[in-house]
Design a protein around this motif. Structure first.
Motif, mmCIF file in Angstrom:
data_model
loop_
_atom_site.group_PDB
_atom_site.id
_atom_site.type_symbol
_atom_site.label_atom_id
_atom_site.label_comp_id
_atom_site.label_asym_id
_atom_site.label_seq_id
_atom_site.Cartn_x
_atom_site.Cartn_y
_atom_site.Cartn_z
ATOM 1 N N ALA A 1 0.859 -1.184 -0.034
ATOM 2 C CA ALA A 1 0.036 0.069 0.117
ATOM 3 C C ALA A 1 0.965 1.132 -0.095
ATOM 4 O O ALA A 1 1.899 1.242 1.042
ATOM 5 C CB ALA A 1 -0.953 0.059 1.420
ATOM 6 N N PRO A 2 0.591 2.313 -0.649
ATOM 7 C CA PRO A 2 1.565 3.171 -0.745
ATOM 8 C C PRO A 2 1.033 4.309 0.412
ATOM 9 O O PRO A 2 -0.173 4.307 1.015
ATOM 10 C CB PRO A 2 1.013 4.093 -2.060
ATOM 11 N N LEU A 3 1.942 5.037 0.795
ATOM 12 C CA LEU A 3 1.666 6.005 1.802
ATOM 13 C C LEU A 3 1.766 7.539 1.219
ATOM 14 O O LEU A 3 2.707 7.814 0.640
ATOM 15 C CB LEU A 3 2.821 6.020 3.065
ATOM 16 N N LYS B 1 -3.949 -2.359 -9.434
ATOM 17 C CA LYS B 1 -4.236 -3.235 -8.351
ATOM 18 C C LYS B 1 -5.887 -3.481 -8.375
ATOM 19 O O LYS B 1 -6.552 -2.355 -8.865
ATOM 20 C CB LYS B 1 -3.810 -2.565 -6.938
ATOM 21 N N VAL B 2 -6.221 -4.673 -7.851
ATOM 22 C CA VAL B 2 -7.736 -5.037 -7.360
ATOM 23 C C VAL B 2 -8.025 -4.282 -6.126
ATOM 24 O O VAL B 2 -7.200 -4.654 -5.072
ATOM 25 C CB VAL B 2 -7.778 -6.401 -7.615
ATOM 26 N N ASN B 3 -8.983 -3.537 -6.079
ATOM 27 C CA ASN B 3 -9.329 -2.836 -4.730
ATOM 28 C C ASN B 3 -8.170 -2.128 -4.030
ATOM 29 O O ASN B 3 -7.894 -2.614 -2.949
ATOM 30 C CB ASN B 3 -10.103 -4.044 -4.064
ATOM 31 N N PRO B 4 -7.600 -1.334 -4.951
ATOM 32 C CA PRO B 4 -6.391 -0.775 -4.336
ATOM 33 C C PRO B 4 -6.840 0.307 -2.958
ATOM 34 O O PRO B 4 -8.000 0.818 -3.136
ATOM 35 C CB PRO B 4 -6.199 0.437 -5.395
ATOM 36 N N LYS B 5 -5.827 0.252 -2.172
ATOM 37 C CA LYS B 5 -5.726 1.035 -0.673
ATOM 38 C C LYS B 5 -4.652 1.823 -0.733
ATOM 39 O O LYS B 5 -3.652 1.399 -1.171
ATOM 40 C CB LYS B 5 -5.739 -0.042 0.227
ATOM 41 N N MET B 6 -4.853 2.973 -0.375
ATOM 42 C CA MET B 6 -3.847 3.726 0.102
ATOM 43 C C MET B 6 -4.111 4.463 1.458
ATOM 44 O O MET B 6 -5.143 4.981 1.576
ATOM 45 C CB MET B 6 -3.806 5.187 -1.163
ATOM 46 N N LEU B 7 -3.036 4.675 1.950
ATOM 47 C CA LEU B 7 -2.753 5.280 3.400
ATOM 48 C C LEU B 7 -2.486 6.864 3.202
ATOM 49 O O LEU B 7 -1.628 7.081 2.358
ATOM 50 C CB LEU B 7 -1.883 4.592 4.344
ATOM 51 N N VAL B 8 -3.257 7.551 3.934
ATOM 52 C CA VAL B 8 -3.246 8.941 3.593
ATOM 53 C C VAL B 8 -3.056 9.706 4.885
ATOM 54 O O VAL B 8 -3.722 9.498 6.103
ATOM 55 C CB VAL B 8 -4.350 9.710 2.975
ATOM 56 N N ASN B 9 -1.926 10.667 5.049
ATOM 57 C CA ASN B 9 -1.710 11.290 6.303
ATOM 58 C C ASN B 9 -2.554 12.678 6.398
ATOM 59 O O ASN B 9 -2.450 13.806 6.101
ATOM 60 C CB ASN B 9 -0.166 11.948 6.143
ATOM 61 N N LEU C 1 -9.103 5.375 0.136
ATOM 62 C CA LEU C 1 -8.329 6.089 0.501
ATOM 63 C C LEU C 1 -8.586 6.075 2.021
ATOM 64 O O LEU C 1 -9.401 6.475 2.850
ATOM 65 C CB LEU C 1 -8.271 7.505 0.311
ATOM 66 N N ILE C 2 -7.596 5.552 3.176
ATOM 67 C CA ILE C 2 -7.559 5.256 4.283
ATOM 68 C C ILE C 2 -6.797 6.494 5.125
ATOM 69 O O ILE C 2 -5.855 6.586 4.965
ATOM 70 C CB ILE C 2 -7.155 4.034 4.774
ATOM 71 N N ALA C 3 -7.522 7.372 5.891
ATOM 72 C CA ALA C 3 -6.807 8.434 6.650
ATOM 73 C C ALA C 3 -6.241 7.937 7.929
ATOM 74 O O ALA C 3 -6.783 7.002 8.730
ATOM 75 C CB ALA C 3 -8.015 9.266 7.174
#
Length: 584
Positions: free
Chosen positions: A282-284, A357-365, A383-385
């Motif tokens: 997962a990208p940050l 990606k399938v169902n891509p997730k990204m961590l966000v500051n 996008l996950i805070a």
């Protein structure tokens, strides 16, 4: 055989049968093979020491695959436990040692990890293995015996976080790692030699419990904006990919498999490596969700519309999930004046990698209360805070020892703290423009003149130039400057912003600084320069109502009168900065 059994105290209910030559030692059902050397040379006795049995179970190795010194080490640790009352187990063994192999995987041995000390010393230099072995059956293991040490979960493993040698990235990555550590997750941080070397200067505050691994990206003295950044990206990808692959393989061999990879968006090669090993990644994203949404729209149907406002400052547009935008509100990479050719192609590459990606997730500051619309503006991406990524002592108070990022790339001066202590509440103007850019001397003079004319006390962070010269030595009015404020080469920004004497922040509006200003409720005079900073300034001024953007003249510079106006507007304005401090 009777003499052997007597000499080595073999119980009557343990049965031994010497194996024939050239027999593979794991093909006889109901029997377990043990080499003669393990019994003769290492004090191995029956029932087998529980720590040996647990080691074999957890590593899934056959007893004949263990080298003689490996038996010596484990038996020595068991003896230490018995003699001293210690309770050392597999967790402690694998903290100090890793597992190596030789002879095409027929023999495995314990090797001391780098910068660790041996638990059992003075083992023979020659670590021999034996082809002669017994088939053992009967009551050779005490199943009721207590296994020493704390439990070890081999399936748990640990994630790898990857950083880049830039202050904003390293701060976010390390704070996220510390947050995971508080949740009981072990974390390894992979970074370049340049970042590691600079972090060593702050070793007294480097967080405990985090494992750091470094690799050379060819820029061991650090990368500068004046360098060939395309070449830097190419070398970083080539060498970083190799380093990550080797780390994943090594962790697997050691019994601590990597469970996932978290990487900054500007290093998409990490996702490719993770995919090769079938690992989740997962990208940050260390900028606001608004910026990601803006880039995503730019590359997915709205590029021409954004270019229209960039070419016509009087034009404004609205994009899904975002407010009204003009040319002064978009990242500088989108402007015709942009000189960094890597900018837009780099972000496009990152977004394409995420789209693959399938169902891509990204961590966000960021946090939900701050950017709820932007976090949900792109339906296909989750996008996950996870922010704001600020040390716990300043954010929620759950960990008072977490009071610094612990990885400043530049050394800190500490004499400013007593100076701040001597000033009245909300009286100090704090000025800092990050770790990458230096203003031209003429603009520095305008900023200084605006500060002096505002008649406010100030703390200004000015880094030394590349040649070591102090920037303040180039400024005029130095005597008056010393009467009104102080200049430091570096500081702990969260410590300054949390100090009650600080009432205004003159900033470049990098996202870390912007988020920290919101956490501490400090209003901002915005002087954005590069990348996401103009958009961040718009958010502070228009969305969060905690900042004022300085207006540039026709030559693109901010004059002293404008600096003075903004400071006077911000200082003493009770409503600025208060709303989002409560929401954090």
């Amino acid at each position: 055989m009777a003499g052997f059994r007597k000499d080595y105290h073999i119980p009557d209910d343990v049965h031994l049968m010497l194996a024939e030559k050239d027999v593979i030692p794991w093909e006889k059902e109901g029997f377990v093979p043990f080499t003669l050397q393990s019994i003769i040379e290492t004090e191995l006795r029956f029932p087998v020491q529980p720590l040996i049995c647990e080691f074999l179970r957890q590593t899934r190795l056959c007893p004949t695959q263990l080298s003689t010194n490996t038996y010596r080490i484990i038996m020595g640790i068991a003896a230490l436990n018995h003699q001293t009352g210690l309770n050392l187990g597999l967790a402690e063994i694998f903290h100090q040692y890793s597992i190596g192999s030789k002879d095409a995987g027929w023999v495995y041995y314990l090797r001391i990890r780098r910068r660790r000390e041996k638990i059992v010393k003075h083992t023979p230099d020659k670590d021999l293995n034996d082809d002669d072995f017994f088939w053992v059956s009967g009551n050779f293991e005490d199943f009721q015996a207590q296994i020493p040490g704390r439990p070890i979960n081999w399936k748990k493993g640990e994630p790898v976080l990857i950083s880049a040698p830039f202050q904003g990235v390293i701060n976010s990555v390390i704070q996220f790692a510390k947050n995971l550590k508080r949740m009981g997750v072990k974390v390894t941080i992979l970074s370049s030699v340049s970042a590691q070397n600079r972090m060593a200067k702050a070793s007294s505050s480097t967080p405990n419990g985090l494992t750091f691994v470094s690799f050379s990206d060819g820029y061991d003295d650090g990368v500068k904006l004046s360098d060939n950044l395309e070449h830097f990206r190419s070398e970083n990808k080539l060498r970083g990919s190799k380093a990550l692959s080797e780390l994943i393989k090594a962790r697997s061999e050691e019994g601590f498999p990597v469970t996932g990879v978290v990487y900054p968006m500007l290093l998409p090669w990490a996702a490719e490596v993770a995919r090769e090993f079938n690992l989740p990644s997962a990208p940050l994203w260390i900028q606001p969700a608004t910026i990601f949404t803006l880039y995503y729209h730019y590359f997915n149907g709205y590029g021409d519309l954004v270019k229209k406002i960039c070419n016509d400052p009087s034009c404004a547009i609205e994009l899904p999930g975002l407010g009204k935008l003009t040319s002064r509100d978009v990242p500088t990479f989108m402007l015709p004046s942009n000189t960094f050719s890597f900018g837009l192609p780099g972000f496009k590459e990152q977004i394409n990698a995420l789209d693959a990606k399938v169902n891509p997730k990204m961590l966000v500051n960021t946090f939900d209360a701050l950017e709820s619309k932007a976090l949900r503006a792109i339906g296909k991406h989750n996008l996950i805070a996870i922010g704001p990524l600020v040390p716990s002592a300043f954010l929620d108070g759950k960990d008072q020892y977490d009071n610094a990022f612990g990885a400043d790339l530049l050394q800190k001066s500490r004499d400013y703290v007593e100076w701040l202590d001597s000033k009245p509440q909300s009286s100090v103007v704090y000025i800092s423009f990050g770790s990458l850019f230096n203003f031209p001397l003429q603009e520095m003079e305008e900023i200084l003149r605006g500060l002096l004319e505002s008649n406010r006390t100030f703390l200004w962070v000015l880094r030394a130039l590349a040649d070591g010269e102090k920037q303040e030595d180039q400024l005029s009015c130095r005597d008056e400057l010393k009467k009104r404020g102080i200049i430091v080469s570096w500081r702990s920004q969260v410590e300054v912003l949390s100090h009650p004497s600080v009432g205004c922040f003159v900033a470049h509006c990098g996202w870390n600084s912007s988020a920290e200003s919101l956490v501490f409720g400090i209003p901002v005079v915005c002087l954005p320069q590069f990348s996401d900073q103009p958009t961040n300034a718009k958010l502070l001024e228009d969305e969060y109502k905690t900042g004022v953007r300085a207006t540039k003249n026709e030559e693109g510079a901010v004059e002293a009168d404008e600096i003075k106006r903004c400071i006077e507007l911000v200082v003493g304005h009770e409503r600025l900065g208060k709303k989002n401090k409560k929401e954090c």
